[in-house]
Design an enzyme around this catalytic site. Structure first.
Site, PDB file in Angstrom:
ATOM      1  CE  LYS A  79       4.772   3.705  -2.511  1.00 15.63           C
ATOM      2  NZ  LYS A  79       3.538   4.352  -3.487  1.00 15.63           N
ATOM      3  CB  SER A 129       4.218   8.276  -3.712  1.00 16.90           C
ATOM      4  OG  SER A 129       3.319   7.063  -3.813  1.00 16.90           O
ATOM      5  CB  SER A 181       1.337   6.866  -6.415  1.00 15.48           C
ATOM      6  OG  SER A 181       1.311   8.056  -5.802  1.00 15.48           O
TER       7      SER A 181
END
Lengths: 492, 95
Positions: free
Chosen positions: A78, A158, A182
């Protein structure tokens, strides 16, 4: 699509160890899949040269039988994790071209254990969002589609890039972070497994900060076992993060297959929302039946402050964000927009560098912390947080081993469908996950069924502090029992 | 509680975020939607409840007071949008 990308992380690990497969072949197969999947917009940066270099080193170690626990396994990272020498943007314009001169502790542990980096994954800007639509570099498209429709769906957020890349078989696993859901919400939307460990289990050092008392790192993978393998490498105490906990990291994989006979599973009545869809209720009931079938004891519990968790979160998280994001001022890194004086330079830089959602949250956070409002908002929210945590402590005090809830109130929605008029509509996505962050507890999302359109739905298990092993044992029971869902076939 | 346009401008300034005149009304609506939502907390009895200050109960770690890092000025300024030698360059602050 190469068969090598269909392997689970555990299968690939075993094949590499048995020398049935080379790290180079495995990496090349994944690099090809990544390249072919550019329409999904999962990767913000591909690092094929580095991946091949790392794979080569892995093959050398595997030959010498010196391979680490993740030796030769291609992962996505990420883009909130700082990676030395590789652009790290947090999906924000304000960090465009930022090249960290250091490596986050969690990723450095993955490389220590032999993993291969394929590149950096898209996310909501500064991890603020539940659909990956706030990314400055465009939304991620889920590999899933409703049956008979080609409408583009969100992968959740997210960690949308992480979840979509894992579901599309572009990487064997991905790192993610979870501040209000998330990791678990995108995992639920994409039929993947995601665990947010206990606060303090993983070091936050080198991960771009959003809300420091809520942020935790964790993996997204295709199976519960794979998540257990990855978390073992990610977890551990770190002198550079004073909130990371000094506690040995267990062999989480050993918890897979452990009997859950006699374990007490709490079902919180407050999670049964007014107007909750019949599908979510049915999913929940299936989860209960599967755990009971494996010998668990199901008990009704009450978590009275559940409803207050989301409003309290939308005070605490923006407050911490407004403080954390003060560092983006156009001086030390990232974007700078010139102004006639230093204040105008700050204001223009931040207006242009941050997207709408981030600006909104900084402003809310600034407001609730400002003189005259601090007690009414922030202090009150932190007290409510104590009450939320106490609810869980009371349930666990009565002998409950874990709590079962739905992971999300619905399946994935289409890009552009939610939150454009009222930001709160999007915030409601995290209604089942946010309590866990407020209380610092571990939570795992595991696929449990499909909705009427053929989209995945997820269940959530919440555990006692540092009892991730219990979550892995229980989640694997659900994984075994749940109807098998074929991964979306390639249309991209 | 709801915010008026003057408050929106004041918050924006405190946040060091420039807002254009045409953005103010829209921002006001959005901020008020969020503030309405968090208003639910007002009814909760928090009398005598301690605010949460530590997520996991633990003593803050201590370490020896010694230098463990540093002498990396090149790296520190490497990402600066404007720099001179080992200095960050900003618009004139002192007249």
């Amino acid at each position: 699509m190469s068969e090598l990308t269909q392997l689970t992380l555990a299968e690939a690990r075993d094949a590499l160890k048995a020398r049935k497969l080379s790290a180079r072949e495995l990496t090349d197969a994944h690099l090809a899949a990544v390249e072919a999947a550019r329409p999904l917009n999962t990767f913000l940066k591909e690092t094929p040269d580095r991946a091949r270099e790392m794979a080569k080193a892995s093959d050398e170690r595997l030959v010498r039988e010196e391979g680490g626990p993740l030796e030769g396994l291609p992962l996505g990272i990420k883009d909130l994790y700082c990676t030395e020498g590789v652009e790290t943007t947090a999906a924000s314009r304000i960090l465009q071209n930022f090249v960290p001169p250091y490596e986050s502790t969690v990723t450095s542990q993955l490389w220590r254990d032999g993993a291969v980096m394929l590149g950096k994954l898209n996310l909501d800007e500064f991890a603020m969002g539940s659909s990956n639509e706030t990314s400055a570099y465009g939304p991620v498209v889920s590999p899933w589609r409703r049956s008979g429709s080609d409408a583009k769906l969100v992968p959740g957020g997210s960690s949308g890039g992480s979840a979509a890349a894992v579901a599309a078989r572009l990487c064997l696993g991905a790192t993610a972070t979870d501040t209000g859901g998330s990791i678990r919400q995108p995992a639920a939307f994409t039929g993947t497994v995601g665990i947010k460990p206990t606060y303090g289990r993983c070091s936050r050092w080198g991960i771009v900060a959003f809300a420091s008392s809520l942020d935790q790192a964790g993996p997204i993978t295709r199976t519960v076992r794979d998540a257990a393998i990855m978390l073992r490498s990610m977890a551990g105490s770190d002198p550079k993060d004073s909130t990371s906990v000094d506690r040995a990291v267990p062999d989480y994989e050993a918890a897979i297959g452990r009997s859950i006979k006699g374990k007490k599973i709490g079902i919180p009545k407050e999670y049964r929302l007014d107007g909750m869809s019949g599908e979510i209720e049915a999913l929940w009931q299936s989860g209960i039946a599967w755990l009971r079938g494996a010998g668990a004891e199901i008990v009704d519990i009450s978590l009275p402050h559940t409803k207050q968790a989301l409003p309290a979160y939308y005070i605490v998280a923006p407050a911490e964000a407004s403080s954390n994001l003060a560092r983006y001022d156009g001086v030390r890194y990232g974007l700078r927009v010139p102004g006639k004086d230093v204040v105008e330079m700050y204001e223009k830089t931040r207006a242009e560098g941050f997207g709408r959602e981030v600006r909104r949250r900084i402003m809310i956070g600034t407001y609730v912390l400002s003189a005259g409002y601090y007690d009414a908002y922030y202090l009150r929210a932190q007290k409510v947080r104590t009450l939320i945590k106490r609810d869980f402590e009371e349930a666990f005090g009565k002998g409950v081993d874990a709590i079962l809830t739905p992971a999300t109130p619905s399946a994935a929605f289409a890009i552009g469908e939610k939150g454009s008029a009222d930001p709160v509509e999007m915030y409601l996505n995290d209604i089942f996950t946010v309590t866990v962050n407020m209380a610092g507890l571990p939570g795992i999302a595991v696929p449990g069924g499909i909705d009427k359109d053929g989209l995945p739905l997820g269940l959530q298990l919440i555990g006692r502090p540092f009892d991730e092993e219990m979550l892995f044992s229980l989640a694997q029971v659900i994984e075994e029992a749940a109807p098998k869902m074929p991964w979306p076939e390639r249309w991209w | 509680m709801s915010v008026d346009t003057a408050t929106v401008r004041r918050i924006a300034h405190l946040s060091r975020i420039a807002v254009k005149d045409e953005e103010v009304a829209h921002l006001q609506t959005e901020l008020n939607a969020i503030l309405d939502f968090v208003e639910q907390l007002r009814g909760i009895d928090v009398e005598g409840i301690e605010p949460m200050t530590s997520v996991m109960p633990m003593q803050l770690k201590k370490r020896q007071d010694e230098v463990t890092d540093g002498f990396v000025a090149d790296e520190i300024v490497a990402n600066a949008p404007r720099r001179e030698d080992h200095f960050f360059v900003v618009p004139k602050v002192v007249e």
